[in-house]
Design a protein around this motif. Structure first.
Motif, PDB file in Angstrom:
ATOM      1  N   UNK A   7       0.715  -1.147   0.243  1.00  0.00           N
ATOM      2  CA  UNK A   7      -0.023  -0.045   0.068  1.00  0.00           C
ATOM      3  C   UNK A   7       0.783   1.363  -0.043  1.00  0.00           C
ATOM      4  N   UNK A   8       1.717   1.238   0.743  1.00  0.00           N
ATOM      5  CA  UNK A   8       3.099   2.483   0.464  1.00  0.00           C
ATOM      6  C   UNK A   8       3.293   2.523  -0.841  1.00  0.00           C
ATOM      7  N   UNK A   9       3.686   1.672  -1.464  1.00  0.00           N
ATOM      8  CA  UNK A   9       4.095   1.447  -2.802  1.00  0.00           C
ATOM      9  C   UNK A   9       3.053   2.171  -3.622  1.00  0.00           C
ATOM     10  N   UNK A  10       1.566   1.706  -3.650  1.00  0.00           N
ATOM     11  CA  UNK A  10       0.664   2.154  -4.318  1.00  0.00           C
ATOM     12  C   UNK A  10       0.270   3.976  -3.961  1.00  0.00           C
ATOM     13  N   UNK A  11       0.631   4.244  -2.888  1.00  0.00           N
ATOM     14  CA  UNK A  11       0.489   5.668  -2.496  1.00  0.00           C
ATOM     15  C   UNK A  11       1.653   6.575  -2.862  1.00  0.00           C
ATOM     16  N   UNK A  12       2.970   5.945  -3.081  1.00  0.00           N
ATOM     17  CA  UNK A  12       4.023   6.728  -3.315  1.00  0.00           C
ATOM     18  C   UNK A  12       3.685   7.612  -4.806  1.00  0.00           C
ATOM     19  N   UNK A  13       3.548   7.037  -5.914  1.00  0.00           N
ATOM     20  CA  UNK A  13       3.355   8.016  -6.895  1.00  0.00           C
ATOM     21  C   UNK A  13       2.437   9.116  -6.682  1.00  0.00           C
ATOM     22  N   UNK A  14       1.386   8.982  -6.171  1.00  0.00           N
ATOM     23  CA  UNK A  14       0.449  10.149  -5.865  1.00  0.00           C
ATOM     24  C   UNK A  14       0.933  11.178  -4.835  1.00  0.00           C
ATOM     25  N   UNK A  15       1.853  10.446  -3.894  1.00  0.00           N
ATOM     26  CA  UNK A  15       2.290  11.531  -2.990  1.00  0.00           C
ATOM     27  C   UNK A  15       3.532  12.389  -3.728  1.00  0.00           C
ATOM     28  N   UNK A  16       4.221  11.720  -4.700  1.00  0.00           N
ATOM     29  CA  UNK A  16       5.271  12.331  -5.362  1.00  0.00           C
ATOM     30  C   UNK A  16       4.525  13.527  -6.433  1.00  0.00           C
ATOM     31  N   UNK A  17       3.318  13.099  -7.072  1.00  0.00           N
ATOM     32  CA  UNK A  17       2.923  14.025  -7.753  1.00  0.00           C
ATOM     33  C   UNK A  17       2.409  15.422  -7.208  1.00  0.00           C
ATOM     34  N   UNK A  18       1.725  15.024  -5.958  1.00  0.00           N
ATOM     35  CA  UNK A  18       1.217  15.972  -4.944  1.00  0.00           C
ATOM     36  C   UNK A  18       2.216  16.970  -4.354  1.00  0.00           C
ATOM     37  N   UNK A  19       3.220  16.369  -3.951  1.00  0.00           N
ATOM     38  CA  UNK A  19       4.229  17.225  -3.425  1.00  0.00           C
ATOM     39  C   UNK A  19       4.903  18.624  -3.958  1.00  0.00           C
ATOM     40  N   UNK A  20       5.132  18.538  -5.369  1.00  0.00           N
ATOM     41  CA  UNK A  20       5.443  19.864  -5.973  1.00  0.00           C
ATOM     42  C   UNK A  20       4.312  20.869  -6.026  1.00  0.00           C
ATOM     43  N   UNK A  21       3.217  20.197  -6.192  1.00  0.00           N
ATOM     44  CA  UNK A  21       1.876  21.010  -6.262  1.00  0.00           C
ATOM     45  C   UNK A  21       1.631  21.722  -4.993  1.00  0.00           C
TER      46      UNK A  21
END
Length: 199
Positions: A7-21
């Motif tokens: 689940x951490x792996x599933x969340x990671x791409x979204x978190x990385x996309x949201x971080x700069x925004x």
């Protein structure tokens, strides 16, 4: 442990996309309303909370994605139709919880019982830590309850399971998160008062 990593792996791409925004939006806001003093500790905690919310949304509200010959698609009732996928609904309190206890499967128990409690603990911990208006236990518990109900309602449209037991476990998680905040606050006051007496 493997479920947590999954689940951490599933969340990671979204978190990385949201971080700069988030960082850009926060920078713009701070430039417009410059506070007398920036607390970098608070900014760090706020960043952690926002990233948690993005990760939570990615696993509960956002539709699952899949690819085929025609490209990338999202699994929703609008793209698949009501009969495109099966999903479960449970409106009987404690039915699913009792099922996980009786099945004797440790991984199912960890993911569905402890996971539903643990994923909402930050929702009970960060708001009272960041904002004074959430420093009453019942307000934070109601926040957890409200967010969980909204998520379960939205899950109808993304073919995710809808379960009243998820709401119960999520609300319990928010309450436990608040209790962690209250304990941390209590310990801080004791340490702070001892420090003042020693001076």
């Amino acid at each position: 442990m493997s479920a947590i990593l999954y689940y951490a792996g599933e969340m990671l791409p979204w978190v990385l996309l949201g971080l700069p925004v988030y960082l850009i939006a926060r920078y713009v806001r701070l430039r417009r309303n410059v506070p007398p003093r920036i607390s970098w500790l608070r900014e760090g905690l706020l960043l952690c909370f926002v990233l948690f919310c993005i990760g939570l949304a990615s696993q509960t509200v956002l539709p699952e994605l899949y690819t085929d010959q025609t490209g990338l698609h999202a699994v929703t009732v609008f793209s698949q139709g009501w009969d495109g996928r099966q999903w479960g609904m449970n409106f009987k309190p404690f039915f699913t919880i009792s099922e996980y206890f009786t099945r004797g499967n440790a991984e199912l128990f960890l993911v569905n019982i402890l996971g539903n409690v643990g994923i909402f603990a930050p929702l009970g911990f960060f708001p009272p830590l960041l904002w004074k208006r959430w420093r009453k236990w019942y307000k934070t518990t109601l926040l957890g309850l409200g967010v969980s109900v909204i998520i379960e309602c939205l899950q109808v449209f993304t073919f995710r399971s809808v379960d009243v037991d998820d709401v119960i476990l999520n609300t319990l998680g928010a309450l436990l998160g608040y209790l962690c905040f209250a304990l941390l606050r209590f310990l801080y006051r004791i340490i702070d008062s001892k420090g003042v007496q020693d001076v």
